[in-house]
Enzyme design. Structure first.
Site, short mmCIF file in Angstrom:
data_model
loop_
_atom_site.label_atom_id
_atom_site.label_comp_id
_atom_site.label_asym_id
_atom_site.label_seq_id
_atom_site.Cartn_x
_atom_site.Cartn_y
_atom_site.Cartn_z
N LYS A 93 28.41 -65.92 -16.62
CA LYS A 93 27.98 -64.56 -16.98
C LYS A 93 27.32 -64.60 -18.34
CE LYS A 93 28.19 -60.30 -15.37
NZ LYS A 93 28.02 -59.89 -13.98
N GLY A 197 30.70 -43.10 -10.88
CA GLY A 197 29.64 -43.95 -11.42
C GLY A 197 28.49 -43.97 -10.44
N GLY A 199 25.13 -45.09 -10.76
CA GLY A 199 23.97 -45.86 -11.21
C GLY A 199 23.27 -46.50 -10.03
N HIS A 200 22.73 -47.69 -10.27
CA HIS A 200 21.97 -48.38 -9.23
C HIS A 200 22.78 -48.52 -7.94
CE1 HIS A 200 19.68 -49.84 -12.76
NE2 HIS A 200 18.69 -49.73 -11.92
N VAL A 201 24.06 -48.91 -8.08
CA VAL A 201 24.87 -49.16 -6.89
C VAL A 201 25.54 -47.87 -6.41
CG1 VAL A 201 26.73 -50.53 -5.88
CG2 VAL A 201 25.32 -51.52 -7.67
P1 NAD Z 1 24.34 -48.96 -13.71
O1 NAD Z 1 24.23 -49.19 -15.16
O2 NAD Z 1 23.08 -48.76 -12.94
O3 NAD Z 1 25.25 -47.67 -13.44
C1 NAD Z 1 26.47 -47.44 -14.06
C2 NAD Z 1 26.73 -45.94 -13.93
O4 NAD Z 1 28.05 -45.68 -14.35
C3 NAD Z 1 25.81 -45.09 -14.79
O5 NAD Z 1 25.33 -44.00 -14.04
C4 NAD Z 1 26.71 -44.64 -15.94
O6 NAD Z 1 26.34 -43.38 -16.47
C5 NAD Z 1 28.04 -44.56 -15.23
N1 NAD Z 1 29.21 -44.68 -16.08
C6 NAD Z 1 29.42 -45.46 -17.18
N2 NAD Z 1 30.67 -45.29 -17.65
C7 NAD Z 1 31.27 -44.39 -16.82
C8 NAD Z 1 32.57 -43.83 -16.77
N3 NAD Z 1 33.51 -44.13 -17.66
N4 NAD Z 1 32.85 -42.96 -15.77
C9 NAD Z 1 31.90 -42.64 -14.85
N5 NAD Z 1 30.66 -43.13 -14.86
C10 NAD Z 1 30.35 -43.99 -15.83
O7 NAD Z 1 25.19 -50.15 -13.10
P2 NAD Z 1 25.23 -50.68 -11.61
O8 NAD Z 1 24.22 -51.77 -11.46
O9 NAD Z 1 25.19 -49.53 -10.65
O10 NAD Z 1 26.66 -51.39 -11.56
C11 NAD Z 1 27.84 -50.62 -11.48
C12 NAD Z 1 29.07 -51.53 -11.45
O11 NAD Z 1 28.96 -52.43 -10.34
C13 NAD Z 1 29.22 -52.45 -12.67
O12 NAD Z 1 30.59 -52.67 -12.92
C14 NAD Z 1 28.58 -53.75 -12.23
O13 NAD Z 1 29.07 -54.86 -12.96
C15 NAD Z 1 29.03 -53.78 -10.78
N6 NAD Z 1 28.18 -54.59 -9.95
C16 NAD Z 1 26.87 -54.31 -9.81
C17 NAD Z 1 26.08 -55.11 -9.00
C18 NAD Z 1 24.61 -54.81 -8.80
O14 NAD Z 1 24.03 -55.33 -7.84
N7 NAD Z 1 23.99 -53.97 -9.63
C19 NAD Z 1 26.66 -56.20 -8.31
C20 NAD Z 1 28.03 -56.43 -8.45
C21 NAD Z 1 28.79 -55.63 -9.27
#
Ligand code: NAD
Length: 361
Positions: A93, A197, A199-201
């Site tokens: 990482k 949460g 975001g992207h996922v």
């Molecule tokens: P992102 O940055 O696109 O989205 C994160 C979202 O969470 C944002 O909308 C943010 O405002 C919100 N957030 C932050 N703190 C918060 C809280 N305390 N309570 C509620 N919402 C909160 O990230 P992502 O790419 O969607 O990833 C989300 C999670 O999934 C992360 O833990 C990441 O490590 C994990 N993950 C992502 C992927 C991927 O393909 N993007 C793959 C495996 C794991």
């Protein structure tokens, strides 16, 4: 939303301070970038099954120890994630540490990404970077100017692009497997799902579950995400309330450490299955969840869709093949639940056992 760009990083939301971490890594590199002056970290936990692969997190930390701790924990989780998904990859990482509340734009952002590229290059291929919270496939293009050990480049550049849709597909598969185990049917029609949460996922998990007929409760620290709730006809709650909502499934899709000895006793769901990495504040929380008869999909199993998609690059990228592999996450999870039931263990213990067997093999 990526914290490094759209808005300032929310350090308070990143509860890494409570994380214990194990130092059983192969390499840990900490470098101060000569262009940006920012700290970059790469932790290589294991290369037993192949080069270590894991995303580059760009996030605000008040202390370098927190950033290092994040890199150590997240890289270890990547080893288990790739082993359980049976990928020829190890766990690593990267972290680009920004200050809390400081968003990186323009030249400073470019400088930090180039500096990170140098850190990756210094490992000579033992670590391959990809996207994570705060970075995107566009950023991978910049990192690729300094090293060829980058995955998740845009599709037009021969990469597999944004992994988030595949992660979301895998989370849906995990939620369905949990529903099958808990309620006897994998259908989401009429089920209630709280996504914390967006975001992207998380936004994609919400849309997928909504399309499958689930009633949605959504929460995010970013009030701008309320629009998605309106668009999907979902209820909107503050994140802490969404976590405690009376629903069938809670899907944590923000950052880690959300399940601990304070939050778990307050849960009112039957299932927890989401994308967030390192959901448990510590491993004893898995026992607490089992004691409350809450079925937890180990995060490193449920959220492996992104890495499964990226690993497909090694065979010559084929999105349809990646989707087929990602849909197997549900089957893997059911196998883990069976092993846990047979051994009288938690799903976490059964998943770690499966990973260890593969690592030893
Ligand atoms: P992102 O940055 O696109 O989205 C994160 C979202 O969470 C944002 O909308 C943010 O405002 C919100 N957030 C932050 N703190 C918060 C809280 N305390 N309570 C509620 N919402 C909160 O990230 P992502 O790419 O969607 O990833 C989300 C999670 O999934 C992360 O833990 C990441 O490590 C994990 N993950 C992502 C992927 C991927 O393909 N993007 C793959 C495996 C794991």
């Amino acid at each position: 939303m990526t914290p490094g760009r759209g808005r300032a990083p929310a350090a308070a939301a990143n509860r890494t301070d409570s994380y214990p971490e194990t130092l059983d890594h192969e390499d840990v590199v900490v470098r101060r970038g000569r262009r940006s002056g920012l700290y970059t970290f790469v932790a290589v936990h294991s290369t037993i099954r192949g080069p270590s692969l894991g995303g580059c997190r760009m996030w605000g930390y008040s202390d370098a120890r927190d950033a290092l701790r994040d890199a150590l924990r997240l890289s270890r989780a990547m080893t288990f994630k790739s082993a359980v998904a049976d990928l020829p990859l190890g766990g690593g990482k990267g972290v680009i540490m920004t200050a809390p509340g400081v968003a990186l734009h323009g030249e400073l952002r470019t400088a930090a990404l180039l500096d990170f590229g140098d850190t990756v290059e210094s490992l000579g291929g033992r670590y391959i970077s990809a996207e994570d919270v705060g970075t995107s496939s566009r950023d991978m293009r910049l990192i690729a100017q300094r090293t060829r050990h980058v995955a998740g480049l845009p599709v037009r550049m021969g990469g597999s692009g944004d992994p988030s849709p595949f992660t979301a597909l895998g989370v849906e598969s995990a939620i369905r497997a949990c529903c099958e185990r808990a309620f006897g049917s994998s259908s989401l029609r009429g089920r209630s799902v709280a996504v914390v949460g967006l975001g992207h996922v998380g936004s994609r998990v919400a849309k997928r579950c909504g399309r499958a007929g689930a009633r949605l409760v959504l929460g995010d620290i970013d009030p701008g995400k309320r629009r998605l709730a309106e668009e999907l006809g979902a209820d909107w709650l503050e994140p802490a309330a969404a976590l405690e909502a009376e629903v069938d499934v809670v899907a944590p899709c923000a950052l880690g450490g959300v399940l601990d000895h304070v939050t778990v006793p307050r849960l009112r769901c039957r299932i927890v299955a989401g994308a967030a990495n390192n959901q448990l504040a510590d491993e004893s929380v898995a026992d607490l969840l089992s004691a409350r008869e809450i079925l937890w999909a180990p995060d490193f199993v449920a959220n492996a869709g992104g890495i499964i998609n990226i690993a497909e690059e090694q065979r010559g990228y084929d999105a349809a093949a990646a989707r087929r592999r990602v849909r197997r996450i549900g089957e893997i999870l059911l196998e883990i639940f069976d092993r846990a039931a047979a051994a009288g263990a938690t799903p976490l213990a059964a998943a770690m056992d499966l990973a260890r067997t593969r690592l030893e093999g």
